[in-house]
Design a protein around this motif. Structure first.
Motif, PDB file in Angstrom:
ATOM      1  N   PRO A   1      65.961 -21.469  13.463  1.00 56.61           N
ATOM      2  CA  PRO A   1      66.395 -21.218  12.166  1.00 56.61           C
ATOM      3  C   PRO A   1      65.227 -21.369  11.382  1.00 56.61           C
ATOM      4  N   ALA A   2      65.210 -20.235  10.561  1.00 60.66           N
ATOM      5  CA  ALA A   2      64.137 -20.096   9.160  1.00 60.66           C
ATOM      6  C   ALA A   2      64.967 -19.164   8.189  1.00 60.66           C
ATOM      7  N   VAL A   3      64.357 -19.385   7.022  1.00 60.10           N
ATOM      8  CA  VAL A   3      64.831 -18.600   5.932  1.00 60.10           C
ATOM      9  C   VAL A   3      63.566 -18.183   5.044  1.00 60.10           C
ATOM     10  N   LEU A   4      63.510 -16.878   4.831  1.00 58.48           N
ATOM     11  CA  LEU A   4      62.275 -16.339   4.275  1.00 58.48           C
ATOM     12  C   LEU A   4      62.714 -15.008   3.708  1.00 58.48           C
ATOM     13  N   LEU A   5      62.807 -14.662   2.330  1.00 58.70           N
ATOM     14  CA  LEU A   5      63.255 -13.726   1.684  1.00 58.70           C
ATOM     15  C   LEU A   5      62.195 -13.230   0.708  1.00 58.70           C
ATOM     16  N   GLY A   6      61.887 -11.793   0.773  1.00 61.63           N
ATOM     17  CA  GLY A   6      60.779 -11.435  -0.406  1.00 61.63           C
ATOM     18  C   GLY A   6      60.745  -9.895  -0.354  1.00 61.63           C
ATOM     19  N   ASP A   7      59.654  -9.324  -1.016  1.00 62.80           N
ATOM     20  CA  ASP A   7      59.535  -8.027  -1.379  1.00 62.80           C
ATOM     21  C   ASP A   7      58.028  -7.402  -0.780  1.00 62.80           C
ATOM     22  N   ALA A   8      57.875  -6.439  -0.430  1.00 61.19           N
ATOM     23  CA  ALA A   8      56.488  -5.890   0.065  1.00 61.19           C
ATOM     24  C   ALA A   8      56.388  -4.600  -0.773  1.00 61.19           C
ATOM     25  N   ARG A   9      55.105  -4.574  -1.668  1.00 60.83           N
ATOM     26  CA  ARG A   9      55.047  -3.530  -2.534  1.00 60.83           C
ATOM     27  C   ARG A   9      53.779  -2.717  -2.262  1.00 60.83           C
ATOM     28  N   PHE A  10      53.715  -1.547  -2.324  1.00 61.63           N
ATOM     29  CA  PHE A  10      52.640  -0.708  -2.107  1.00 61.63           C
ATOM     30  C   PHE A  10      51.622  -0.895  -2.746  1.00 61.63           C
ATOM     31  N   VAL A  11      50.071  -1.062  -2.231  1.00 59.86           N
ATOM     32  CA  VAL A  11      48.978  -1.241  -2.976  1.00 59.86           C
ATOM     33  C   VAL A  11      48.221  -0.348  -2.850  1.00 59.86           C
ATOM     34  N   SER A  12      47.742   0.240  -1.620  1.00 59.16           N
ATOM     35  CA  SER A  12      46.596   1.344  -1.838  1.00 59.16           C
ATOM     36  C   SER A  12      46.934   2.010  -0.121  1.00 59.16           C
ATOM     37  N   ARG A  13      46.176   3.143  -0.152  1.00 60.10           N
ATOM     38  CA  ARG A  13      46.174   3.734   1.081  1.00 60.10           C
ATOM     39  C   ARG A  13      45.002   3.100   2.025  1.00 60.10           C
TER      40      ARG A  13
END
Length: 150
Positions: free
Chosen positions: A138-150
């Motif tokens: 069991p594990a719980v993790l929720l989040g967002d990944a946002r573009f930073v650069s090429r």
């Protein structure tokens, strides 16, 4: 009503009917459906997530921030990772974890780190994806990944 007036009304109703029948059902129909693929994700993304980790039968809070480089071909590397569980000092810092990712045409997908966690994803755009941890259980993790650069 004379014959010309009846013809004009009939033509007007026919034109109106064709316009209504040929019109989109809603404003959403004006926008073509988007199809997604692994090529959408290329470059460096910053992932921030929070959740809980079971330790000795108790769910303790955890937070994570990492930079993930997506290669546009279904492979990735977590260049830097910082995890803190229950506010531990110092936080755990690592990097270089390799992994793979999928992106289906409906913009859902997966991320799998070699010998590490797995995530289900939704690609909102080439600039943003949402992640939820699916393993190890069991594990719980929720989040967002946002573009930073090429």
């Amino acid at each position: 009503m004379n014959k010309k007036a009846k013809i004009r009304i009939g033509l007007g109703l026919a034109t109106l009917s064709m316009a209504i029948l040929g019109a989109p059902a809603s404003a959403h129909d004006l926008v073509p459906k988007r199809t997604c693929s692994v090529e959408m994700l290329r470059g460096l993304y910053l992932f921030k997530g929070t959740g809980f980790q079971p330790i000795n039968g108790a769910a303790v809070p955890k937070a994570l921030i990492e930079s993930i480089r997506f290669n546009g071909d279904g492979t990735l590397v977590a260049e830097t990772v910082t995890v803190t569980i229950f506010g531990q000092t110092p936080p755990n810092r690592t990097g270089g974890a390799l992994g793979t990712y999928t992106v289906e045409a409906n913009c859902t997908g997966t991320i799998t780190f070699t010998n590490g966690p797995t995530f289900d994803t939704f690609v909102s755009s080439p600039l943003l994806l949402n992640l939820i941890q699916t393993g190890p259980v069991p594990a719980v993790l929720l989040g967002d990944a946002r573009f930073v650069s090429r």
